[in-house]
Write a protein that holds these residues in place. Structure first.
Motif, mmCIF file in Angstrom:
data_model
loop_
_atom_site.group_PDB
_atom_site.id
_atom_site.type_symbol
_atom_site.label_atom_id
_atom_site.label_comp_id
_atom_site.label_asym_id
_atom_site.label_seq_id
_atom_site.Cartn_x
_atom_site.Cartn_y
_atom_site.Cartn_z
ATOM 1 N N ASN A 112 21.927 43.065 -40.150
ATOM 2 C CA ASN A 112 23.022 42.124 -39.918
ATOM 3 C C ASN A 112 23.454 41.586 -41.279
ATOM 4 O O ASN A 112 22.828 40.682 -41.821
ATOM 5 N N ASP A 113 24.523 42.161 -41.825
ATOM 6 C CA ASP A 113 24.962 41.798 -43.174
ATOM 7 C C ASP A 113 25.909 40.602 -43.201
ATOM 8 O O ASP A 113 26.524 40.321 -44.232
ATOM 9 N N GLY A 114 25.993 39.881 -42.072
ATOM 10 C CA GLY A 114 26.798 38.659 -42.050
ATOM 11 C C GLY A 114 26.079 37.558 -41.302
ATOM 12 O O GLY A 114 26.699 36.774 -40.569
ATOM 13 N N PHE A 115 24.767 37.470 -41.486
ATOM 14 C CA PHE A 115 23.933 36.563 -40.703
ATOM 15 C C PHE A 115 24.478 35.136 -40.718
ATOM 16 O O PHE A 115 24.550 34.477 -41.758
ATOM 17 N N MET A 116 24.912 34.665 -39.559
ATOM 18 C CA MET A 116 25.378 33.299 -39.327
ATOM 19 C C MET A 116 26.399 32.844 -40.372
ATOM 20 O O MET A 116 26.477 31.661 -40.704
ATOM 21 N N ASP B 228 29.239 36.727 -36.951
ATOM 22 C CA ASP B 228 28.289 37.253 -37.943
ATOM 23 C C ASP B 228 28.925 38.315 -38.831
ATOM 24 O O ASP B 228 28.356 39.377 -39.089
ATOM 25 N N GLY B 229 30.103 38.007 -39.326
ATOM 26 C CA GLY B 229 30.759 38.897 -40.271
ATOM 27 C C GLY B 229 31.074 40.260 -39.709
ATOM 28 O O GLY B 229 31.083 41.254 -40.445
ATOM 29 N N GLY B 230 31.375 40.330 -38.410
ATOM 30 C CA GLY B 230 31.728 41.603 -37.793
ATOM 31 C C GLY B 230 30.564 42.343 -37.179
ATOM 32 O O GLY B 230 30.753 43.416 -36.606
ATOM 33 N N ASP C 96 16.767 43.190 -39.995
ATOM 34 C CA ASP C 96 16.954 42.624 -41.330
ATOM 35 C C ASP C 96 18.308 41.938 -41.371
ATOM 36 O O ASP C 96 19.235 42.302 -40.641
ATOM 37 N N GLY C 97 18.459 40.954 -42.251
ATOM 38 C CA GLY C 97 19.736 40.262 -42.353
ATOM 39 C C GLY C 97 20.028 39.759 -43.747
ATOM 40 O O GLY C 97 19.136 39.661 -44.596
ATOM 41 N N GLU C 98 21.273 39.469 -43.954
ATOM 42 C CA GLU C 98 21.701 38.790 -45.171
ATOM 43 C C GLU C 98 22.950 37.988 -44.846
ATOM 44 O O GLU C 98 23.745 38.363 -43.983
ATOM 45 N N MET C 99 23.106 36.861 -45.511
ATOM 46 C CA MET C 99 24.325 36.068 -45.371
ATOM 47 C C MET C 99 25.412 36.634 -46.270
ATOM 48 O O MET C 99 25.176 37.557 -47.054
ATOM 49 N N PHE C 100 26.612 36.094 -46.141
ATOM 50 C CA PHE C 100 27.678 36.473 -47.057
ATOM 51 C C PHE C 100 27.350 35.954 -48.455
ATOM 52 O O PHE C 100 26.614 34.982 -48.625
ATOM 53 N N TRP C 101 27.927 36.620 -49.455
ATOM 54 C CA TRP C 101 27.824 36.096 -50.813
ATOM 55 C C TRP C 101 28.383 34.672 -50.855
ATOM 56 O O TRP C 101 29.396 34.371 -50.226
ATOM 57 N N LYS C 102 27.702 33.817 -51.577
ATOM 58 C CA LYS C 102 28.111 32.423 -51.739
ATOM 59 C C LYS C 102 28.142 31.662 -50.417
ATOM 60 O O LYS C 102 28.865 30.679 -50.255
ATOM 61 N N ALA C 103 27.359 32.109 -49.446
ATOM 62 C CA ALA C 103 27.315 31.427 -48.152
ATOM 63 C C ALA C 103 26.919 29.967 -48.328
ATOM 64 O O ALA C 103 25.991 29.645 -49.061
ATOM 65 N N GLY C 104 27.631 29.097 -47.652
ATOM 66 C CA GLY C 104 27.366 27.668 -47.741
ATOM 67 C C GLY C 104 28.173 26.958 -48.791
ATOM 68 O O GLY C 104 28.168 25.727 -48.853
ATOM 69 N N ARG D 171 17.950 31.525 -34.420
ATOM 70 C CA ARG D 171 18.461 32.897 -34.342
ATOM 71 C C ARG D 171 17.435 33.902 -34.854
ATOM 72 O O ARG D 171 17.287 34.990 -34.301
ATOM 73 N N LEU D 172 16.722 33.567 -35.912
ATOM 74 C CA LEU D 172 15.726 34.484 -36.463
ATOM 75 C C LEU D 172 14.632 34.758 -35.436
ATOM 76 O O LEU D 172 14.132 35.887 -35.333
ATOM 77 N N ARG D 173 14.245 33.735 -34.688
ATOM 78 C CA ARG D 173 13.251 33.915 -33.637
ATOM 79 C C ARG D 173 13.814 34.710 -32.468
ATOM 80 O O ARG D 173 13.170 35.614 -31.934
ATOM 81 N N ALA D 174 15.044 34.385 -32.051
ATOM 82 C CA ALA D 174 15.643 35.051 -30.896
ATOM 83 C C ALA D 174 15.782 36.546 -31.117
ATOM 84 O O ALA D 174 15.623 37.351 -30.189
ATOM 85 N N MET D 175 16.097 36.945 -32.374
ATOM 86 C CA MET D 175 16.331 38.354 -32.691
ATOM 87 C C MET D 175 15.157 38.980 -33.446
ATOM 88 O O MET D 175 15.280 40.083 -33.973
ATOM 89 N N HIS D 176 14.031 38.292 -33.526
ATOM 90 C CA HIS D 176 12.801 38.854 -34.101
ATOM 91 C C HIS D 176 13.016 39.417 -35.506
ATOM 92 O O HIS D 176 12.617 40.546 -35.813
#
Length: 644
Positions: free
Chosen positions: A305-309, A314-316, A382-390, A410-415
């Motif tokens: 998930n390359d757009g985590f939250m 989630d970024g598409g 596996d996941g990552e947020m967008f660049w400069k997230a926040g 969310r991390l728990r829900a999706m293991h």
């Protein structure tokens, strides 16, 4: 806290002390048996194949990975590195390229790091490199021996190869839109490039659905082929010139009698039945615990998930731009199900739980989310947020930044097992901006929210102060805590009485306080160590458990009640004559340990650091960690007195 949370709090924290055993930390030897209850830990525990991970984009570049990159990973206590390997598009890879792949794995292995590996051709978007399916499949055949040899240093392979940065979009020839190509690539990755005990991830759930659809089939008679032809939805991944047999094998309907509309299309009247995925390696099924260890694409394909939250979809990763094929909407229609939401502010001391249908935001609107959630307990996520997230607003319907507690829900829900530390952390991302992970580091963990949301937390961990970042860091993937153990206090040799007594038993119980179970197989051995501690003098002949079964809670349990995992064996076959330090003494003391090594290390000459970091360490303050070079790290849980 609310009344329910208080009850949950007590129930969860009794999980290790509910058995009829002495108090925490106690040791008894009555009747020749030691019984112990172990204390958990509030500290960080460095373990393989889990946690925050680095991103390295130069795995196969000239010069390769640097010492500075390794030092940076050590600074942040990381054991997983997303490692890009950009390949040339020549039809045949040069030996130099293969050598660079080997060098990258050697560098990671030497530092006790595992790779979340990705092959790709395009470094930009849109992609400009000229390659096709034959190029990719040819390279996979060349790389297969190399990847098998280095599988010990591989955590998971990201599907890669296609499109910009290997993300399956924007390639010069639009290869990712052709399901025949994507399915062929994934099949070659699973059954040629990798050994059967390693898995891959795809960027979005619909990509997994696309590559598995080859095993679905519908009857032409069940297709409503003339119903509003101009409103037809073309089957994802199909293309011009497709024939009826191929279309039907994809689980779609076929009709070429109307010009100007899709010939291969979806129809709500034609829902294909899942096939037996055990007998069809690339066939469609919904993964569950019974099928999770099969050598099939269903069991071996997980999710990135390359757009985590980072946005409301989630970024598409989820959302309408990835169409909802009719054949999977029905079983995964999330709109009918109320989902608890960590995104809202607490109300009266507990969390509000609106449905996403009402709130009109969040990925749970998409059936693909529910599909991925159901499978996530058994595949790598596996996941990552967008660049400069926040530090900026990507989506006006979504907050600029989410808290660590919200993310943990969310991390728990999706293991989730791994999450990028690079994205959303200004020291590794932008520099100078207060991004999401920075905020997690600055804020204390809100234990009340953690308990209200029934997030995993042991009593020892909860008794100590932590930041939100530390909580996420410590609970991504697995966090195994030894609860109880019972074993003989003495082993007697040389007497008639000893020979007539049945071998003493060993039993233990473990709880997983993490978000997921371990992904890759590894054994669990009971061992006895010599007084010097450097030598294993006895080892259980077989593994006592499969760590992949050590789920934090039963998948799908809405109460998230922690599970107790019990295992044991008989201690037999100990030969004092093979223990030099015990030959000259009537009594000597052996250490009792549990060893969870990387099974592939037994065939490799590895460093002490690799041995330690590739083995699993329990999250206990009263369990000592001892390293046997070339064999594995051992969790020392007590002593046995050997009488010769």
């Amino acid at each position: 806290m609310c009344a329910f949370s208080a009850v949950f709090h007590v129930t969860v924290w009794q999980v290790c002390t509910a058995a009829r055993v002495p108090p925490v930390g106690a040791v008894t030897a009555g009747g020749g048996e030691t019984q112990r209850v172990y204390r958990g830990s509030g500290k960080m525990v460095l373990n393989p194949e889990r946690g925050f991970r680095m991103e390295l984009d130069n795995g196969c570049d000239e010069g390769g990975l640097s010492d500075d990159q390794i030092k940076l990973m050590r600074k942040y206590n990381l054991t997983v590195a997303q490692t890009y390997c950009y390949l040339p598009t020549n039809s045949t890879l040069a030996q130099e390229t293969l050598d660079r792949v080997a060098s990258a794995f050697a560098k990671l292995r030497g530092a006790g790091i595992k790779a979340l590996w990705r092959f790709a051709y395009d470094r930009d978007s849109p992609g400009r490199e000229d390659y096709d399916a034959n190029t990719i499949l040819g390279h996979i055949n060349q790389l297969a021996e190399m990847m098998h040899t280095n599988a010990d240093a591989l955590y998971v392979l990201q599907a890669g190869f296609l499109g910009s940065w290997g993300e399956w979009h924007s390639s010069l020839k639009n290869l990712s839109s052709n399901s025949s190509v994507t399915s062929a690539v994934v099949e070659a990755e699973l059954f040629t490039l990798l050994p059967p005990d390693r898995k891959i991830n795809v960027r979005v759930p619909s990509y997994k659905l696309a590559v598995l659809r080859r095993g679905l089939s519908v009857s032409q008679d069940s297709c409503t082929i003339y119903l509003q032809p101009h409103n037809r939805t073309g089957c994802p991944g199909t293309y011009g010139g497709i024939n009826a047999s191929v279309c039907l094998s994809l689980g779609c309907c076929f009709d070429d009698s109307v010009v100007g509309v899709p010939f291969c299309f979806e129809s709500p009247g034609a829902l294909p039945e899942p096939i037996d995925a055990v007998n069809e390696p690339m066939g469609f099924a919904v993964l569950d615990g019974l099928s999770s260890k099969a050598n099939t694409a269903v069991a071996r394909v997980g999710f990135d998930n390359d757009g985590f939250m980072s946005t409301s979809n989630d970024g598409g990763t989820y959302g309408n731009q990835y169409s909802k094929p009719a054949w999977y909407i029905a079983p995964f229609d999330a709109k009918k199900v109320p989902y608890p939401d960590m995104l809202n502010n607490p109300v009266n001391g507990s969390l509000s739980t609106p449905t996403y249908e009402t709130a009109n935001r969040g990925p749970q609107n998409d059936p693909a989310y529910e599909y991925a959630r159901r499978e996530s307990a058994w595949v790598p996520v596996d996941g990552e947020m967008f660049w400069k997230a926040g530090s900026m607003v990507y989506d006006p319907k979504w907050p600029e930044s989410v808290t660590a507690e919200q993310a943990s829900w969310r991390l728990r829900a999706m293991h989730y097992s791994t999450l990028s530390i690079v994205h959303g952390f200004d020291e590794l991302d932008s520099g100078g901006l207060n991004e999401t992970i920075n905020r997690w580091m600055q804020a204390d963990l809100n234990l009340r929210l953690v308990l209200d949301a029934r997030l995993p937390v042991s009593p020892t961990y909860a008794s100590q102060r932590h930041t939100g970042f530390e909580y996420v860091r410590d609970h991504l993937g697995y966090r195994l805590e030894l609860c109880t153990a019972s074993f003989a206090s003495d082993l007697w040799f040389g007497s008639i009485e000893a020979a007539s007594v049945a071998p003493p038993n060993f039993n233990a119980t473990v709880v997983n306080w993490g978000f997921s179970a371990p992904i890759n197989p590894r054994p669990v051995y009971l061992v006895l160590l010599s007084p010097v501690r450097g030598t294993i003098v006895w080892q259980s002949p077989q593994s006592l458990a499969d760590v992949r079964d050590w789920q934090p809670h039963f998948p799908g349990d809405p109460t998230y009640t922690p599970l107790r995992h019990t295992f044991g064996t008989a201690i037999s076959g100990v030969d004092p004559n093979r223990i030099p330090s015990c030959k000259t003494s009537a009594v000597c003391t052996l250490s009792v340990g549990l060893m969870l090594p990387d099974d592939r290390m037994s065939t490799l000459a590895v460093t002490r650091e690799t041995t330690s970091q590739y083995s699993i360490r329990f999250a206990n303050d009263d369990v000592e960690w001892s390293v046997v070079t070339g064999i594995g790290g051992v969790n020392i849980i007590g002593n046995i007195t050997l009488h010769t």
